[in-house]
Each structure stands twice: as structure tokens, then as C-alpha cells.
Design a protein around this motif. Structure first.
Motif, short mmCIF file in Angstrom:
data_model
loop_
_atom_site.label_atom_id
_atom_site.label_comp_id
_atom_site.label_asym_id
_atom_site.label_seq_id
_atom_site.Cartn_x
_atom_site.Cartn_y
_atom_site.Cartn_z
N ALA A 208 66.76 74.76 47.04
CA ALA A 208 65.52 75.05 46.26
C ALA A 208 64.85 73.56 45.74
O ALA A 208 63.59 73.33 46.04
CB ALA A 208 65.65 75.79 44.89
N PHE A 209 65.86 72.39 45.51
CA PHE A 209 65.20 71.33 44.92
C PHE A 209 65.42 70.35 46.10
O PHE A 209 64.80 69.33 45.71
CB PHE A 209 66.04 71.04 43.79
N GLN A 210 66.15 70.62 47.14
CA GLN A 210 66.22 69.85 48.40
C GLN A 210 66.81 68.41 47.90
O GLN A 210 66.36 67.21 48.05
CB GLN A 210 64.80 69.60 49.04
N VAL A 211 68.16 68.55 46.99
CA VAL A 211 68.75 67.29 46.92
C VAL A 211 70.17 67.61 47.11
O VAL A 211 70.57 68.70 47.35
CB VAL A 211 68.70 67.03 44.99
N ASP A 212 71.04 66.63 46.91
CA ASP A 212 72.46 66.73 47.15
C ASP A 212 73.20 67.47 46.04
O ASP A 212 72.66 67.73 44.99
CB ASP A 212 73.24 65.30 47.18
#
Length: 228
Positions: A208-212
């Protein structure tokens, strides 16, 4: 055919009015909330106190002259006066909060799912804003509306939209806000997303947040402070 058409329109109109209605209008002067399973009238999620037992104290609250304790990570404190503190508010569709801000204190991004909020600053300076809901056009971003407020200034946060207030100065600030529900509810975005119990799966938040994934796990491991 014409009669059938008219009836269809009437039914759709009635259904629409019911769908968009919020709290039902009371059919009595008041319905003071009471924690009594033996009471017979149930309105807006609360049981009505026997009108013969109602007193002036059911419509009274004292204490908003006292500053809230802002010694928390957010540096703010919300003192609410809703149906849970003032039973006489039940069915009346209105409530009130006092918000205290330490220097550089924040009332973090949150929503009120059942109320519009109108805020007035009585001391200090606040940077406030709200974000619109998702536009119909996917190529357009959510829009942020912001304003710097000074004592006597008023700002409105529309129902359900994410909003915040931030004290931009090294002195304290105080504001009062009215809300269009006796029980407006509050969803603090960071607390709900990263501090839920049980937690939202990290795979969901990572995508959803496109983070690691380590960033998500770090955020979920934090203590998410509540200023209410």
C-alpha cells in the motif's frame, strides 16, 4: 405505466432520503443517556433516562476552563464534551472539544466519521488543514487546503475528511471546536494503520505504501500516542 413510474420515483426518493440521513430526529424534547438495561427507550445507541428522573445536571459539564495535559509525544490534548461526558447531548447532534497545544504541538491527521468540525483559535497560532477525498480522475491528486489561524479565526473541517492542527510557535495554543454529532468518533490515521491490534499484515502495508518491509515493521513497533 405513468403510475408505476411515479411510484418508482417516490420509492427511490424515499430510499435516498433514508440512506443520507444521519442521526434520527428525536420525537421527544430530550433523551438523556443512561447506563440502565431496564430502561425501555433506545435512541442513537443510548438508552433514555426516565424523563421524570432527569435533572439540570444531565445537561451540565464543568471543566473546559482547565488546560489539558500536553506532556505526551504529540504535545497536544483533546478534552471532549460529547454524549459520554454530557448525557443530555444524546439525540441533539452536537458536541464540543477543547484542544491544548504545547509549543510545536500537533493534533495529528485524523478524521471524524460522523461529524463536521468548526474550530476557533482563542490563543496562539495554528497551521491547520484538510485533504479532499480521492478525485474521480485517477490522474488528479488529493488536494490539501491549509490556513494559518490566529486568535479569533475560525476554520471548518468537512465531515469525514482527514485534517490536522499544528502549533507553529514556541508558545502554547488553545482552540475550541464544535462538532455536528453528539458522538462524532475519531480515527487517528497513524494509530489506526500502524498501531491496530492485531496489526495489519506488513505485506499489505508494504504494498500500500510502496516502502521496504523493514520500514513498516519499524513503524508498527512504535508507541502510537493518543491525545484524547
Amino acid at each position: 405505466m405513468a403510475i408505476r413510474f411515479v411510484l418508482t420515483i417516490a420509492i427511490v426518493t424515499l430510499a435516498s432520503s433514508l440512506a443520507y440521513a444521519s442521526d434520527p430526529s428525536p420525537l421527544q424534547d430530550f433523551c438523556v443517556a443512561v447506563d440502565d438495561a431496564k430502561a425501555s427507550v433506545f435512541v442513537n445507541g443510548m438508552i433514555c433516562k426516565d424523563p421524570k428522573m432527569v435533572t439540570a445536571d444531565d445537561f451540565f459539564f464543568s471543566g473546559l476552563n482547565k488546560p489539558g495535559n500536553t506532556s505526551n509525544p504529540l504535545g497536544s490534548r483533546v478534552t471532549a464534551v460529547n454524549v459520554n461526558q454530557l448525557p443530555g447531548l444524546n439525540t441533539l447532534g452536537i458536541s464540543l472539544v477543547r484542544i491544548d497545544y504545547a509549543p510545536y504541538g500537533l493534533n495529528p491527521p485524523h478524521t471524524h466519521p460522523r461529524a463536521t468540525e468548526i474550530l476557533v483559535v482563542v490563543e496562539g497560532t495554528l497551521y491547520v488543514g484538510f485533504v479532499t477525498s480521492n478525485p474521480a480522475n485517477p490522474n488528479i491528486k488529493n488536494k490539501l487546503f491549509t490556513k494559518t489561524l490566529y486568535p479569533g479565526d475560525v476554520f471548518v473541517f468537512p465531515e469525514g475528511l482527514i485534517h490536522f492542527q499544528f502549533n507553529t510557535r514556541k508558545t502554547k495554543a488553545v482552540a475550541f471546536a464544535g462538532l455536528s454529532s453528539q458522538n462524532p468518533g475519531v480515527i487517528t490515521i497513524a494509530n489506526a494503520v500502524f498501531g491496530s491490534n492485531p496489526p495489519i499484515p506488513s505485506d499489505v502495508l508494504t504494498k500500500a505504501f510502496q516502502v521496504d518491509k523493514n520500514v513498516v515493521k519499524y513503524l508498527q513497533g512504535q508507541f502510537w500516542s493518543d491525545n484524547n
